[in-house]
Design an enzyme around this catalytic site. Structure first.
Site, PDB file in Angstrom:
ATOM      1  N   HIS A  86       0.836  -1.200   0.000  1.00 46.34           N
ATOM      2  CA  HIS A  86       0.000   0.000   0.000  1.00 46.34           C
ATOM      3  C   HIS A  86       0.874   1.254   0.000  1.00 46.34           C
ATOM      4  O   HIS A  86       0.614   2.210  -0.744  1.00 46.34           O
ATOM      5  CB  HIS A  86      -0.905  -0.037   1.237  1.00 46.34           C
ATOM      6  CG  HIS A  86      -1.761   1.177   1.407  1.00 46.34           C
ATOM      7  ND1 HIS A  86      -3.028   1.275   0.882  1.00 46.34           N
ATOM      8  CD2 HIS A  86      -1.529   2.338   2.069  1.00 46.34           C
ATOM      9  CE1 HIS A  86      -3.546   2.454   1.209  1.00 46.34           C
ATOM     10  NE2 HIS A  86      -2.649   3.121   1.922  1.00 46.34           N
ATOM     11  N   GLU A  87       1.925   1.270   0.819  1.00 48.87           N
ATOM     12  CA  GLU A  87       2.797   2.438   0.889  1.00 48.87           C
ATOM     13  C   GLU A  87       3.597   2.620  -0.401  1.00 48.87           C
ATOM     14  O   GLU A  87       3.761   3.748  -0.884  1.00 48.87           O
ATOM     15  CB  GLU A  87       3.735   2.324   2.099  1.00 48.87           C
ATOM     16  CG  GLU A  87       3.024   2.256   3.443  1.00 48.87           C
ATOM     17  CD  GLU A  87       2.117   3.453   3.695  1.00 48.87           C
ATOM     18  OE1 GLU A  87       2.381   4.535   3.141  1.00 48.87           O
ATOM     19  OE2 GLU A  87       1.144   3.305   4.444  1.00 48.87           O
ATOM     20  N   GLU A 128      -6.449   6.454  -0.841  1.00 45.59           N
ATOM     21  CA  GLU A 128      -6.270   5.243  -0.046  1.00 45.59           C
ATOM     22  C   GLU A 128      -6.832   4.026  -0.774  1.00 45.59           C
ATOM     23  O   GLU A 128      -6.207   2.959  -0.799  1.00 45.59           O
ATOM     24  CB  GLU A 128      -6.947   5.411   1.323  1.00 45.59           C
ATOM     25  CG  GLU A 128      -6.305   6.449   2.209  1.00 45.59           C
ATOM     26  CD  GLU A 128      -4.849   6.151   2.508  1.00 45.59           C
ATOM     27  OE1 GLU A 128      -4.526   4.983   2.798  1.00 45.59           O
ATOM     28  OE2 GLU A 128      -4.026   7.082   2.439  1.00 45.59           O
ATOM     29  N   HIS A 176       1.444   4.312  -2.914  1.00 44.55           N
ATOM     30  CA  HIS A 176       1.350   5.768  -2.748  1.00 44.55           C
ATOM     31  C   HIS A 176       2.493   6.463  -3.480  1.00 44.55           C
ATOM     32  O   HIS A 176       2.302   7.499  -4.122  1.00 44.55           O
ATOM     33  CB  HIS A 176       1.410   6.138  -1.262  1.00 44.55           C
ATOM     34  CG  HIS A 176       0.098   6.054  -0.545  1.00 44.55           C
ATOM     35  ND1 HIS A 176      -1.068   6.626  -1.024  1.00 44.55           N
ATOM     36  CD2 HIS A 176      -0.227   5.484   0.654  1.00 44.55           C
ATOM     37  CE1 HIS A 176      -2.049   6.409  -0.165  1.00 44.55           C
ATOM     38  NE2 HIS A 176      -1.568   5.705   0.852  1.00 44.55           N
TER      39      HIS A 176
END
Length: 251
Positions: free
Chosen positions: A118-119, A184, A122
């Site tokens: 997920h990071e 997100e 980003h």
């Protein structure tokens, strides 16, 4: 000033800025330099954990997922000693930190891979750049609104400030927070693809968010948050896994 004029002004600010929300106008090299500088500042208050199985796991997962992303950033992956902080973050240019407080919830390597995927997402989606671009657009819009209101000779300073506060709140809840939640959700799907490519179990993603929901049963309403509700994330991730697996196997 008539009410319909105020409504038109507020709507004009929000909808006028909306197209810019998907833009990343700051040069990537500038963003990466800012990310590297902010990374030092954000991580320096904490002791970095090195040479432990947990630190090795963070580095191993990060390297595998970064490779799966295909982006040639100067990646860094740090484990920070912060047992009360249930979080991880990523700054532009691939600067990622994981706080030890999230490890009891990730529980295993696949769970941590969900968080780090997920990071990484980003970073690759340039979400930091897009948020800064949005902020610049909002600041411009608010300045235009203030100037427009100030040109009205029959408007008191108190009325001016009250209207600007209302417009600001509308932008916050109608644009900024939903935009953050969209990022997100986008990072959830992109990260899921990365962890599948890196060989991790995608079904750990919904389980992770179920554990997160159990760990924090009292939360503010989703519309007041920058993040989607954990249980909704779990359900959406579970629903998208078959499609993501099919897509990735067909690559």
């Amino acid at each position: 000033m008539k009410a319909n004029c105020l409504k038109t002004l507020g709507a004009g600010i929000l909808f006028g800025i909306q197209p810019a929300c998907n833009l990343a106008l700051i040069p990537e090299g500038t963003m990466n330099a800012l990310g590297a500088e902010a990374y030092v500042e954000a991580t320096s208050p904490y002791r970095e954990i090195v040479g432990t199985p947990e630190a090795d796991m963070v580095r191993r997962i990060g390297e595998r997922i970064a490779a799966a992303s295909g982006r040639n950033y100067e990646w860094e992956f740090k484990l920070l000693d912060a047992p009360d902080t249930v979080n991880a973050f990523c700054l532009p240019g691939g600067k990622i930190a994981v706080y030890t407080g999230i490890l009891p919830i990730t529980q295993n390597e696949d769970g941590l891979a969900v968080v780090m995927g997920h990071e990484v997402a980003h970073a690759t989606a340039q979400h930091g750049n897009k948020r800064m671009t949005q902020g610049m657009g909002l600041e411009f819009g608010m300045n235009v609104a203030s100037a427009f209101l100030s040109s009205s000779s029959n408007l008191s300073p108190e009325a001016h400030d009250g209207i600007m506060t209302a417009i600001g709140a509308g932008a916050q809840f109608g644009l900024v927070l939903p935009y953050g939640r969209d990022h997100e959700s986008e990072a959830d799907e992109i990260g899921l693809r990365f962890l599948v490519r890196a060989g991790y179990d995608p079904y750990e993603a919904p389980r992770l968010w179920e554990r997160m929901a159990q760990a924090f049963p009292e939360r503010q309403p989703e519309w007041m948050s920058t993040h989607p509700d954990p249980m909704r994330r779990a359900k959406e991730l579970e629903a998208m896994i078959p499609r993501v697996l099919a897509d990735e196997r067909g690559r």
